[in-house]
Design a protein around this motif. Structure first.
Motif, PDB file in Angstrom:
ATOM      1  N   PRO A   1       0.807  -1.223   0.000  1.00  0.00           N
ATOM      2  CA  PRO A   1       0.000   0.000   0.000  1.00  0.00           C
ATOM      3  C   PRO A   1       0.836   1.267   0.000  1.00  0.00           C
ATOM      4  O   PRO A   1       1.770   1.409   0.798  1.00  0.00           O
ATOM      5  N   SER A   2       0.546   2.155  -0.946  1.00  0.00           N
ATOM      6  CA  SER A   2       1.169   3.480  -1.084  1.00  0.00           C
ATOM      7  C   SER A   2       2.636   3.449  -1.520  1.00  0.00           C
ATOM      8  O   SER A   2       3.288   4.491  -1.566  1.00  0.00           O
ATOM      9  N   GLU A   3       3.154   2.287  -1.848  1.00  0.00           N
ATOM     10  CA  GLU A   3       4.513   2.210  -2.403  1.00  0.00           C
ATOM     11  C   GLU A   3       4.509   2.811  -3.808  1.00  0.00           C
ATOM     12  O   GLU A   3       3.618   2.534  -4.605  1.00  0.00           O
TER      13      GLU A   3
ATOM     14  N   THR B   1      -7.596   3.521   1.160  1.00  0.00           N
ATOM     15  CA  THR B   1      -6.445   2.983   0.438  1.00  0.00           C
ATOM     16  C   THR B   1      -6.206   3.787  -0.831  1.00  0.00           C
ATOM     17  O   THR B   1      -5.064   4.146  -1.167  1.00  0.00           O
ATOM     18  N   LEU B   2      -7.283   4.097  -1.549  1.00  0.00           N
ATOM     19  CA  LEU B   2      -7.166   4.905  -2.761  1.00  0.00           C
ATOM     20  C   LEU B   2      -6.712   6.324  -2.437  1.00  0.00           C
ATOM     21  O   LEU B   2      -5.902   6.913  -3.165  1.00  0.00           O
ATOM     22  N   ARG B   3      -7.228   6.880  -1.357  1.00  0.00           N
ATOM     23  CA  ARG B   3      -6.866   8.254  -0.981  1.00  0.00           C
ATOM     24  C   ARG B   3      -5.364   8.336  -0.675  1.00  0.00           C
ATOM     25  O   ARG B   3      -4.662   9.232  -1.148  1.00  0.00           O
ATOM     26  N   ARG B   4      -4.865   7.387   0.097  1.00  0.00           N
ATOM     27  CA  ARG B   4      -3.446   7.406   0.440  1.00  0.00           C
ATOM     28  C   ARG B   4      -2.581   7.124  -0.785  1.00  0.00           C
ATOM     29  O   ARG B   4      -1.499   7.717  -0.947  1.00  0.00           O
ATOM     30  N   ALA B   5      -3.030   6.219  -1.634  1.00  0.00           N
ATOM     31  CA  ALA B   5      -2.257   5.898  -2.837  1.00  0.00           C
ATOM     32  C   ALA B   5      -2.157   7.107  -3.759  1.00  0.00           C
ATOM     33  O   ALA B   5      -1.078   7.425  -4.275  1.00  0.00           O
ATOM     34  N   ALA B   6      -3.269   7.770  -3.983  1.00  0.00           N
ATOM     35  CA  ALA B   6      -3.252   8.956  -4.846  1.00  0.00           C
ATOM     36  C   ALA B   6      -2.357  10.031  -4.252  1.00  0.00           C
ATOM     37  O   ALA B   6      -1.591  10.690  -4.967  1.00  0.00           O
TER      38      ALA B   6
ATOM     39  N   ASP C   1     -20.493   0.896  -8.957  1.00  0.00           N
ATOM     40  CA  ASP C   1     -21.747   0.719  -8.231  1.00  0.00           C
ATOM     41  C   ASP C   1     -21.966   1.889  -7.284  1.00  0.00           C
ATOM     42  O   ASP C   1     -21.411   2.977  -7.491  1.00  0.00           O
ATOM     43  N   GLU C   2     -22.728   1.653  -6.233  1.00  0.00           N
ATOM     44  CA  GLU C   2     -23.048   2.749  -5.306  1.00  0.00           C
ATOM     45  C   GLU C   2     -21.830   3.236  -4.522  1.00  0.00           C
ATOM     46  O   GLU C   2     -21.875   4.294  -3.876  1.00  0.00           O
ATOM     47  N   ASP C   3     -20.743   2.484  -4.553  1.00  0.00           N
ATOM     48  CA  ASP C   3     -19.527   2.902  -3.861  1.00  0.00           C
ATOM     49  C   ASP C   3     -18.670   3.854  -4.691  1.00  0.00           C
ATOM     50  O   ASP C   3     -17.664   4.376  -4.199  1.00  0.00           O
ATOM     51  N   ALA C   4     -19.063   4.066  -5.944  1.00  0.00           N
ATOM     52  CA  ALA C   4     -18.239   4.879  -6.843  1.00  0.00           C
ATOM     53  C   ALA C   4     -18.033   6.310  -6.345  1.00  0.00           C
ATOM     54  O   ALA C   4     -16.908   6.821  -6.401  1.00  0.00           O
ATOM     55  N   PRO C   5     -19.063   7.013  -5.862  1.00  0.00           N
ATOM     56  CA  PRO C   5     -18.836   8.401  -5.420  1.00  0.00           C
ATOM     57  C   PRO C   5     -17.796   8.519  -4.316  1.00  0.00           C
ATOM     58  O   PRO C   5     -16.936   9.406  -4.365  1.00  0.00           O
ATOM     59  N   ALA C   6     -17.854   7.636  -3.317  1.00  0.00           N
ATOM     60  CA  ALA C   6     -16.891   7.694  -2.219  1.00  0.00           C
ATOM     61  C   ALA C   6     -15.476   7.440  -2.720  1.00  0.00           C
ATOM     62  O   ALA C   6     -14.518   8.094  -2.285  1.00  0.00           O
ATOM     63  N   ALA C   7     -15.324   6.490  -3.650  1.00  0.00           N
ATOM     64  CA  ALA C   7     -14.005   6.177  -4.190  1.00  0.00           C
ATOM     65  C   ALA C   7     -13.460   7.340  -5.007  1.00  0.00           C
ATOM     66  O   ALA C   7     -12.281   7.702  -4.906  1.00  0.00           O
ATOM     67  N   LEU C   8     -14.311   7.939  -5.828  1.00  0.00           N
ATOM     68  CA  LEU C   8     -13.876   9.060  -6.655  1.00  0.00           C
ATOM     69  C   LEU C   8     -13.479  10.252  -5.783  1.00  0.00           C
ATOM     70  O   LEU C   8     -12.466  10.916  -6.034  1.00  0.00           O
ATOM     71  N   ARG C   9     -14.263  10.505  -4.755  1.00  0.00           N
ATOM     72  CA  ARG C   9     -13.929  11.603  -3.847  1.00  0.00           C
ATOM     73  C   ARG C   9     -12.597  11.324  -3.161  1.00  0.00           C
ATOM     74  O   ARG C   9     -11.764  12.230  -3.002  1.00  0.00           O
ATOM     75  N   ALA C  10     -12.375  10.071  -2.783  1.00  0.00           N
ATOM     76  CA  ALA C  10     -11.140   9.714  -2.097  1.00  0.00           C
ATOM     77  C   ALA C  10      -9.928   9.936  -2.995  1.00  0.00           C
ATOM     78  O   ALA C  10      -8.915  10.499  -2.562  1.00  0.00           O
ATOM     79  N   VAL C  11     -10.009   9.491  -4.235  1.00  0.00           N
ATOM     80  CA  VAL C  11      -8.886   9.675  -5.162  1.00  0.00           C
ATOM     81  C   VAL C  11      -8.624  11.155  -5.382  1.00  0.00           C
ATOM     82  O   VAL C  11      -7.470  11.610  -5.367  1.00  0.00           O
ATOM     83  N   SER C  12      -9.677  11.929  -5.575  1.00  0.00           N
ATOM     84  CA  SER C  12      -9.513  13.363  -5.830  1.00  0.00           C
ATOM     85  C   SER C  12      -8.923  14.073  -4.622  1.00  0.00           C
ATOM     86  O   SER C  12      -7.994  14.885  -4.750  1.00  0.00           O
TER      87      SER C  12
END
Length: 500
Positions: free
Chosen positions: A53-55, A88-93, A115-126
Motif C-alpha cells: 500500500p502506497s509504495e 487505500t485509494l486516498r493514500r495511494a493517490a 456501483d453505489e460505492d463509486a462516489p466515495a471512491a472518486l472523492r477519495a482519489v480526488s
C-alpha cells in the motif's frame, strides 16, 4: 500530460500475474498495457515494486506512450469482488502525486467501482491527489537542492466523465482540499507571525470574503463579556487574546450546529512550563481553531441547510510576571469558578468560555476539537483521535471519521474522574490532582462537559496526535499540519443535515 498514475496489487504465495510476475495491474491500467508488450509488471518488479500500500515506483516510458513517466502505486492485495477501500485509494493517490512534485499535469487512472460505492471512491482519489500535492513553501531565502514545486494540475480518469455525480464529487473534493490546505498553512506558520491578533485578523478576513457573519472580540470586549478563562490564559503574553465568531445561516435551517476550536497560538505551558525538547511543535496548539475556521469556509461554499456557527478562542500561553498561576481562581463566562492547578492545562480554560457562549447563543449540536492532552497520544497514538461526549454523538463522530479516513475512537467520561476534580475553594478544579496524569485525556473531557448545556448533543475531539505529523511524509500527509478533523466535521454536517 507529464505522468500517468496506475495501481498495482501484490500477489501472495506462489501465484503469478498475467506475465508470470508477482504483481497484478489494477483496473484502470488497461490502456497502457499493450504499449509495454506485456512486460509492464515484470519491469516494475525488477525496479523493486511489491504492490505494498502506497509504495511508489516510477518508470520512464521512453516514448511508448505520450506521458514520459508511469507511476505505479501499490494498493495491497487485490480485494475480492470490490475496488480497494476509499482510504487505500486516498493514500495511494496522495503518495503518487507527492512523488511527482514538480510535474506539470498528472493523470490518475486508479480502480474505481461502478456501483453505489463509486462516489466515495472518486472523492477519495480526488482528495488524496489534491492533498498529496500540498507543499508549505516555508521561509527559506534560497531554493533548496531537490526541493520541487507542487504538481501543476491533476486529472482523474472516470468511466463516464460527463456523469453529474462524478462532477459533483470532484468539485466537493476541491472545496474540501482548499479548506484542509488552508488549515495546514495556518498550523505550519511560524508562531511569531501568527499570534492571537494576527490569527484573528486572518480568520476574520477569510470569513468575510466567504460571506460569513464575523464577530471579533478583543481583550476589552472579552473583559466586558466575562470571558475569564480566555483572559487568564492570555495574561502572560504581550499579544492579547481574541474570540472570533463565524456564522453561516441558510434561509430555512433544519437545525443548529456549533463548532468550537482551540486556538493556542503557542504554548509554553505558562508558569507550569513545558520541557524544552519538542516545544517548537507547540506552534500547532491552534490546530483545532485552524480546522474549525477552515471548515466554516468550506461550509460557506457547500451551503448545507444547517445553521453552523463557529467559536474560535485564541490566546498565547506564555510565562511572564503577569501570567496566571497555579492556585488562581478564575470566573468563567457562565459564572463557574475554576481553581487553576496547572497552567499547562490552558486549552480547557479558553474552550470552557467558548462552549458556554455557544450554548448561550443556542445550538442543538456542539462539536469541539482541540489539541487538548498529551494523554490522547499516550492512549491512542498519532493517528487516532479520542472522542468524548454524549454517547450517540460520539458514535456518529466515529462513523463519520471512518467514512473519510480520519480515525476516531469513543472514550468514557467516568464519574470518579469528575469527583476528583472537586475543589475546596471553587466550583471545580482544572485537573484531577489526585490522578496526576492518569486518565489525562478523560480529565479534559470531563472538565469541558461542565460548560455544555444539558439539552445539547455534543462531542469533544482530542486531536493532539493526528493534527500534526512530525515524521516523514506519508500518503496524503506532508510533514507538519494535517488538517484533521476538517473532513470529519464536514461529514458530520452532511449527516446532521440528512438525519437530524
Amino acid at each position: 500530460m507529464d505522468a500517468i498514475v496506475i495501481g498495482v496489487h501484490s500477489i501472495n504465495g506462489d501465484e503469478a500475474g498475467a506475465d508470470g510476475g508477482t504483481l497484478l495491474l489494477a483496473t484502470g491500467a488497461e490502456s497502457i498495457v499493450a504499449a509495454f508488450d506485456g512486460q509492464l509488471t515484470g519491469t516494475l518488479a525488477l525496479l523493486g515494486a511489491t504492490g505494498a500500500p502506497s509504495e511508489v515506483t516510477k518508470l520512464a516510458t521512453l516514448g511508448t506512450i505520450t506521458a514520459p513517466v508511469v507511476v505505479a502505486v501499490g494498493l495491497g492485495p487485490e480485494p475480492t469482488g470490490a475496488a480497494p477501500p476509499p482510504e487505500t485509494l486516498r493514500r495511494a493517490a496522495g503518495a503518487a502525486v507527492r512523488a511527482l512534485a514538480g510535474a506539470g499535469t498528472v493523470a490518475l487512472s486508479l480502480p474505481l467501482p461502478d456501483d453505489e460505492d463509486a462516489p466515495a471512491a472518486l472523492r477519495a482519489v480526488s482528495e488524496g491527489a489534491l492533498l498529496g500535492a500540498y507543499r508549505f513553501t516555508g521561509y527559506k531565502t534560497k531554493p533548496q537542492p531537490g526541493r520541487r514545486a507542487p504538481v501543476g494540475a491533476v486529472s482523474v480518469h472516470v468511466p463516464d466523465a460527463a456523469d453529474a455525480t462524478a462532477e459533483a464529487e470532484i468539485t466537493r473534493a476541491g472545496v474540501v482540499a482548499r479548506a484542509v490546505t488552508l488549515a495546514r498553512d495556518w498550523v505550519n506558520t511560524a508562531p511569531n507571525e501568527l499570534r492571537p491578533p494576527q490569527f484573528a485578523d486572518a480568520v476574520a478576513s477569510a470569513g468575510r470574503e466567504a460571506g460569513l457573519q464575523v464577530e471579533v472580540l478583543d481583550e476589552d470586549a472579552l473583559r466586558d463579556g466575562g470571558y475569564g478563562g480566555i483572559l487568564a490564559v492570555g495574561l502572560g503574553s504581550e499579544a492579547p487574546p481574541r474570540l472570533v465568531r463565524l456564522a453561516y445561516t441558510p434561509s430555512a435551517p433544519r437545525t443548529r450546529v456549533a463548532l468550537v476550536g482551540k486556538g493556542i497560538t503557542f504554548d509554553t505551558g505558562g508558569v507550569s512550563i513545558k520541557p524544552a525538547q519538542g516545544m517548537w511543535e507547540m506552534k500547532s496548539d491552534m490546530a483545532g481553531a485552524a480546522a474549525v475556521a477552515a471548515t466554516m469556509l468550506a461550509i460557506a461554499e457547500l451551503k448545507p441547510d444547517v445553521a453552523v456557527t463557529a467559536y474560535v478562542p485564541m490566546a498565547e500561553n506564555m510565562a511572564s510576571g503577569s501570567a496566571y498561576r497555579p492556585g488562581d481562581v478564575v470566573t468563567m463566562r457562565d459564572g463557574k469558578r475554576v481553581e487553576v492547578l496547572n497552567t499547562d492545562a490552558e486549552g480547557r480554560m479558553i474552550l470552557g468560555d467558548a462552549i458556554a457562549r455557544a450554548c448561550e447563543d443556542g445550538c442543538d449540536y456542539l462539536l469541539e476539537t482541540s489539541t487538548l492532552t498529551g494523554g490522547q497520544v499516550v492512549a491512542l497514538g498519532k493517528r487516532v483521535a479520542g472522542v468524548m461526549g454524549t454517547r450517540e454523538m460520539c458514535e456518529r463522530v466515529k462513523a463519520a471519521g471512518e467514512r473519510v479516513g480520519e480515525a476516531m475512537w469513543p472514550m468514557p467520561l467516568p464519574d470518579d474522574v469528575r469527583k476528583g476534580m472537586d475543589s475546596d475553594v471553587a466550583d471545580i478544579s482544572q485537573i484531577n490532582a489526585g490522578m496526576d496524569r492518569a486518565g489525562h485525556m478523560l480529565q479534559g473531557g470531563v472538565f469541558l462537559r461542565e460548560f455544555v448545556a444539558d439539552d445539547v448533543a455534543w462531542a469533544h475531539l482530542d486531536i493532539a496526535g493526528p493534527s500534526y505529523h512530525s515524521g516523514e511524509p506519508t500518503g496524503y500527509w506532508s510533514k507538519g499540519g494535517t488538517g484533521v478533523p476538517i473532513r470529519t466535521l464536514l461529514a458530520l454536517i452532511d449527516d446532521i443535515e440528512s438525519n437530524g
